[in-house]
Each structure stands twice: as C-alpha cells, then as structure tokens.
Motif scaffolding. Structure first.
Motif, short mmCIF file in Angstrom:
data_model
loop_
_atom_site.label_atom_id
_atom_site.label_comp_id
_atom_site.label_asym_id
_atom_site.label_seq_id
_atom_site.Cartn_x
_atom_site.Cartn_y
_atom_site.Cartn_z
N SER A 192 67.72 -55.30 -52.44
CA SER A 192 68.67 -55.75 -51.42
C SER A 192 67.97 -56.39 -50.22
CB SER A 192 69.52 -54.56 -50.94
OG SER A 192 68.72 -53.58 -50.32
N GLY A 193 66.66 -56.42 -50.20
CA GLY A 193 65.95 -57.04 -49.09
C GLY A 193 64.48 -56.66 -49.09
N GLN A 194 63.75 -57.18 -48.10
CA GLN A 194 62.33 -56.85 -48.00
C GLN A 194 62.14 -55.48 -47.35
OE1 GLN A 194 58.13 -58.40 -46.04
NE2 GLN A 194 60.05 -59.30 -45.36
N THR A 195 61.19 -54.73 -47.85
CA THR A 195 60.89 -53.45 -47.22
C THR A 195 60.13 -53.66 -45.92
OG1 THR A 195 58.90 -53.28 -48.59
CG2 THR A 195 60.85 -52.14 -49.37
N ASP A 196 60.41 -52.79 -44.93
CA ASP A 196 59.68 -52.82 -43.67
C ASP A 196 59.56 -51.40 -43.16
OD1 ASP A 196 62.15 -52.19 -42.53
OD2 ASP A 196 62.56 -54.26 -41.93
N VAL A 197 59.21 -51.22 -41.91
CA VAL A 197 58.98 -49.88 -41.40
C VAL A 197 60.21 -48.99 -41.55
CG1 VAL A 197 57.21 -50.67 -39.78
CG2 VAL A 197 59.58 -50.56 -39.03
N ARG A 198 61.39 -49.58 -41.52
CA ARG A 198 62.62 -48.80 -41.64
C ARG A 198 62.80 -48.24 -43.04
NH1 ARG A 198 66.31 -53.57 -39.34
NH2 ARG A 198 65.06 -54.58 -40.97
N PRO A 248 69.43 -51.10 -43.11
CA PRO A 248 68.25 -50.84 -42.28
C PRO A 248 68.50 -51.03 -40.79
CG PRO A 248 67.66 -52.17 -44.18
CD PRO A 248 69.15 -52.09 -44.16
N GLY A 249 69.39 -51.94 -40.45
CA GLY A 249 69.69 -52.18 -39.04
C GLY A 249 70.40 -51.03 -38.37
N SER A 250 70.98 -50.13 -39.16
CA SER A 250 71.70 -48.98 -38.60
C SER A 250 70.82 -47.74 -38.52
CB SER A 250 72.93 -48.66 -39.47
OG SER A 250 73.82 -49.76 -39.49
N ARG A 251 69.60 -47.83 -39.04
CA ARG A 251 68.67 -46.70 -38.98
C ARG A 251 67.88 -46.76 -37.67
NH1 ARG A 251 65.97 -48.51 -44.53
NH2 ARG A 251 67.87 -48.49 -45.82
N TYR A 252 67.02 -45.76 -37.47
CA TYR A 252 66.04 -45.87 -36.40
C TYR A 252 65.14 -47.04 -36.73
CZ TYR A 252 67.70 -41.25 -35.09
OH TYR A 252 68.50 -40.20 -34.71
N GLN A 253 64.73 -47.77 -35.71
CA GLN A 253 63.97 -49.00 -35.94
C GLN A 253 62.46 -48.78 -35.89
OE1 GLN A 253 65.92 -52.08 -36.65
NE2 GLN A 253 67.09 -50.19 -37.02
N SER A 254 62.03 -47.61 -35.48
CA SER A 254 60.60 -47.31 -35.40
C SER A 254 60.40 -45.82 -35.33
CB SER A 254 59.97 -47.98 -34.18
OG SER A 254 60.49 -47.41 -32.99
N VAL A 255 59.16 -45.39 -35.57
CA VAL A 255 58.83 -43.98 -35.43
C VAL A 255 58.98 -43.55 -33.98
CG1 VAL A 255 56.97 -42.27 -35.60
CG2 VAL A 255 57.27 -43.95 -37.43
N GLU A 256 58.63 -44.46 -33.04
CA GLU A 256 58.76 -44.13 -31.62
C GLU A 256 60.20 -43.80 -31.26
OE1 GLU A 256 57.15 -46.75 -32.84
OE2 GLU A 256 55.49 -47.39 -31.56
N GLU A 257 61.13 -44.58 -31.78
CA GLU A 257 62.55 -44.34 -31.49
C GLU A 257 62.99 -43.00 -32.06
OE1 GLU A 257 66.93 -46.33 -32.39
OE2 GLU A 257 65.10 -47.55 -32.65
N LEU A 258 62.55 -42.71 -33.29
CA LEU A 258 62.88 -41.43 -33.92
C LEU A 258 62.27 -40.27 -33.15
CD1 LEU A 258 63.89 -39.59 -36.20
CD2 LEU A 258 61.83 -40.21 -37.49
N ARG A 259 61.01 -40.43 -32.74
CA ARG A 259 60.33 -39.36 -32.01
C ARG A 259 61.04 -39.06 -30.70
NH1 ARG A 259 55.37 -41.49 -31.66
NH2 ARG A 259 54.56 -40.44 -33.51
N GLU A 260 61.50 -40.10 -30.03
CA GLU A 260 62.21 -39.92 -28.76
C GLU A 260 63.51 -39.16 -28.97
OE1 GLU A 260 64.20 -42.66 -25.22
OE2 GLU A 260 62.76 -43.54 -26.61
N GLU A 261 64.19 -39.47 -30.05
CA GLU A 261 65.46 -38.80 -30.35
C GLU A 261 65.24 -37.32 -30.67
OE1 GLU A 261 69.56 -39.01 -30.40
OE2 GLU A 261 68.14 -40.61 -29.94
#
Length: 492
Positions: A192-198, A248-261
């Motif tokens: 369904s698309g290219q894999t990235d950090v998400r 993927p756009g609805s997930r956390y966009q980075s580890v930093e964002e997840l860590r903050e949450e």
C-alpha cells in the motif's frame, strides 16, 4: 520464501579462521551458526550464511554495509564479511549474543511479564529504533518481532537480523520487495506504500499489544482491551491504538513524538504518587553520570542529584558501578564509623538515600525491578562498553567535564567519539563553569544541554542555587516546582 542448502557444518572452517561449532537457527533467507575464532582461542562469533541470487539481488551486501557503520549497544557489531562467491554464497561474521530470543523468553515465563519490565522493553526498543531512524538516510528495520529480539543472560535487550531492513528512499512510492512478518508488519509492507519510520512504529505497537495480551494478539480487534487484566496497562490503550492505525499519517510520526506522549502519560498523576510514596507507573527512572576523566566530580554530582531527589520525598538509590571504586566505602566509613563497615555490607543509607557499593549488572537489574522511583548510577570515568551502554539507555544521561580551560578539550574529545544520534539526549554538566564558558561549550558541542553546577562543598547538604540547577537538568523526569511552592528554606 527463499530456501537453500547450507555449505557449513560442524567443524567447517571459514576463511581459515572461523570454525563452526553448531547451528543457531535457520530461516527462509539464511542459516546462522556459532563459530570459534582460531586466532583468538575462546572467542565466539555468530556467522550468518546467505545466498545472493537474481531473485534477491544485493540484500546481503546491503546488510553488511549497514551493519559496518552501525554503533549501538543494542545492535550486533559486524567484524568480518565475505562477499558472494561464484555460487552466490556470502557470510557475515558478527558478535555472538549469548541468550535467548524474546519468543523463548516469553515461553519460559508463560507469557507473563511484570508491568515495569514490559514498559522498559518497549522503551529500549524505542532507543534503538530512534538511533536507526536518525541515520542518513534513515534505516527502516521492517521486521520487529519477538523472534528478532534477543534477551541476554543479564536480561539485556538486543535487536538482531537486518535481513529485510532498508534505507528510506524519498523518491520511491512503494517498496520494491514486499516483506515482513504477518501480525507484526505494517499494512504498507504488503504494497500500500513505501515503508518509513512509521512502519517500524506500527510494528512496535504490535509488539506492545502482543506483550500486554500475553501473546494473544498483535493486531487490534474489538474486545482486545478486555484481555488487559492489569489496570496499569489500560492508560496505554490509546497509544497502542494510534500506533496500530492503518494510515501511516494517523500514527505517531516519530519515536520522539511517541516518547513525549508516553512521558506525559506516565507523569499525569505524579504529585499524588509522590505523596503516597508509591511506585511511578512507568517504572524506575535512571540517571546515569559518567566523567571525561578523573577528578571532574562524577561521584560528587551523583550524590548531589540523589539527595536532591530524596528531598522531593522520592525513594532513591545511588549505585556505584565500577567494581574497583572505593568512594562509597570511604563514605560509609565516615558516616557510620569504621567499626560498622564490612565488605559484606553492600548497602547503607544516608538521609533517605540507599547507597549500593560496587554493584554487578545483575544486581542493577534487580534494583530496576524494585520499587525505587529513581536510581542514580555513578559510572565513574572508565569508558567501558558496559558503562556506555548504561549511559545510553538511561532516562537522563549526564557527562561531567572539567571547567578549567585545559580540561574542556577532554569534553570535546569525549563527545566527538560518538555519533550525533547516540549523544542526542546527553546532558553535559560542568561544575563551577561561568556563563561565558557554558555559552562557548554549547556552541562547540552543538548542544543546548550544557549546564553549570554552583559550588557545593557538601553534596549531602542542601543549597538553593544547586537545587535549581539540578532541577533544570532533571526537568524531563521530575515535576517543575513553582517558586512560591519551593519548600526549601534559604540559609542565613
């Protein structure tokens, strides 16, 4: 799935140096063996045998190129590489990690792990993903699952097998090859698309759900929350659901964002927890302190931090990491008298802080699973791999350097020895440094996390200006204290 016969067996010698001892495991794309080094008797390595052919071009060479450049305590270090021969057989020689996979570990414990241990595992995986994602270009792991996570005898986590990892390519709409493990791979890994950090963050969510449901689920389905018997996990449901969103756009966009949450979640009721004297919901916070050389004030700084936290009504332990250190023995002798000190006495208490002398890694792990809210780890000034590993995985890593002009070069050399991604969250502490020195160090170290500590003759005692400086350093793990509620009385 590619399958091929192995050319190695027990007793085989690779490259005139590596003698095969036994098979470790086999998969569709590789065979892995444990080997002894004939040049370094007693040294063991892991050898991964793969077959490069037109159906899977360049995979092994790409993996080798990636691993050669990677330097992280939770990743295997590659030490040798044999490029494809005439028949396409190729070999990677890397660190042999003695332990079991997370799959085996879970089976051994009937899939029942303590809350704190699960949270710590997720945080440790986040560490290594953050490192990979900050490479240039970013490295997408793409196969995060229990079978690719090793747990060592000291219960340390290692990420293994980069067989399907890839560099992120901005110009590509989707991956050329669709690979991944069903149940843990993101939807985009199936076309369904290219894999990235998400994509890795999706897999992290699948692993998180797998662990807290005792292996029952790795994909979100209605009713899953009913399996979460431990109340401590329930606040994490929104985080897991967001990680597992198909878009993927609805997930956390980075580890930093997840860590903050996760940080916000774990600290949402901190004052109540402190008042009750209970364990923090996210487990024990670790502050690690290491020095650039002897005499810069590592132990002094560690003690000051520990007693600052104890005055906040927290349960605190301070650990002496080096087996050759003597500072805590001298402190014990001074505080309690020579007659009250014995070699068997590994722990003593001063003003509510528990001091642990010359503590082994196994003992540290036991303390991490205890009910301490904070652990301050005095790593000394030995740049041992184990010390750097503890520094890197701590919640607040602190590097102490000297303020004197001739000692500042040690701080620069220390910092330049490590990649930007490794030292991204380091805090540099320079006791007695003036404002101009701090400004210059921040510029030269390319970090805004450089702090000075005012003069404090007695680290066990309380000084308002020192407390304010420590509060600034620890702002990510302790609540900010308003000036009007600052309860320490100023000295006359």
């Amino acid at each position: 799935m590619m399958r091929f016969p192995s050319r190695l067996e027990r007793g085989s010698i690779l490259g005139g140096r590596y003698q095969i001892v036994r098979s470790i495991g086999s998969g569709g794309m590789s065979h892995v063996y444990m080997a002894e080094d004939l040049r370094l008797p007693g040294k063991k390595w892991a050898i991964k045998e793969s077959l490069a052919h037109p159906g899977y071009q360049g995979n092994v060479v790409t993996e080798a190129e990636m691993l050669i450049e990677l330097q992280h305590p939770r990743l295997p270090q590659i030490v040798d590489f044999f490029e494809p021969d005439a028949n396409g057989y190729t070999y990677l020689v890397m660190d042999y990690i003695q332990g079991i996979t997370l799959t085996e570990y879970l089976n051994k414990h009937d899939f029942i792990l303590p809350f704190d241990k699960i949270i710590r595992m997720i945080q440790e995986v986040m560490e290594v993903l953050d490192y990979l994602h900050h490479r240039s270009p970013a490295i997408i792991y793409r196969d995060l699952k229990p079978g690719n996570i090793m747990i060592t005898g000291a219960e340390e986590l290692r990420l293994i097998d980069f067989g399907i990892a890839r560099n992120y390519k901005e110009t590509h709409q989707q991956d050329t090859v669709k690979l991944g493990t069903i149940g843990f791979a993101s939807p985009e890994q199936y076309g369904s698309g290219q894999t990235d950090v998400r994509s890795d963050l999706y897999s992290l969510g699948a692993l998180f759900l797998f662990l807290i449901t005792r292996g029952a689920h790795s994909e979100w389905i209605p009713g899953v929350e009913q399996l979460l018997r431990h109340e401590a996990f329930r606040p994490y449901i929104p985080i897991i659901r967001k990680l597992l969103r198909s878009d993927p756009g609805s997930r956390y966009q980075s580890v930093e964002e997840l860590r903050e949450e996760m940080f916000k979640l774990s600290h949402r009721s901190l004052p109540d927890i402190q008042e009750q004297g209970a364990v923090f919901p996210h487990g024990t916070c670790v502050v690690s302190v290491i020095g650039t050389g002897p005499g810069v004030g590592v132990t002094h700084t560690s003690i000051a931090i520990a007693h600052y936290l104890a005055r906040l009504k927290c349960k605190v332990a301070i650990i002496e990491f080096s087996q050759r250190a003597t500072a805590f023995s001298r402190i014990d002798a001074i505080a309690h008298g020579e007659d009250g000190v014995t070699e068997e006495r590994r722990m003593f208490e001063i003003s509510g802080v528990h001091y642990f002398r010359r503590t082994s890694k196994k003992e540290i792990l036991q303390l991490l699973n205890s009910n301490y809210q904070y652990i301050v780890l005095d790593l000394g000034c030995e740049r041992h791999p184990y010390s750097m590993e503890e520094l890197q995985r701590s919640d607040v890593p602190i590097v102490v350097g000297g303020a004197a002009e001739w000692k500042q070069s040690d701080l620069y050399l220390f910092s330049r020895s490590y990649e930007s991604a490794v030292k991204a969250k380091w805090n540099y502490v320079v006791p007695l440094a003036g404002k101009n020195t701090v400004v210059r160090l921040r510029k030269n170290l390319n970090s805004k996390y450089v702090y000075s500590l005012p003069l404090q003759i007695d680290p066990f005692d309380q000084e308002d200006d020192v407390d304010e400086a420590i509060s600034d350093i620890l702002k990510d793990i302790v609540p900010a204290m308003k000036k009007k509620s600052f309860f320490f009385k100023k000295r006359n």
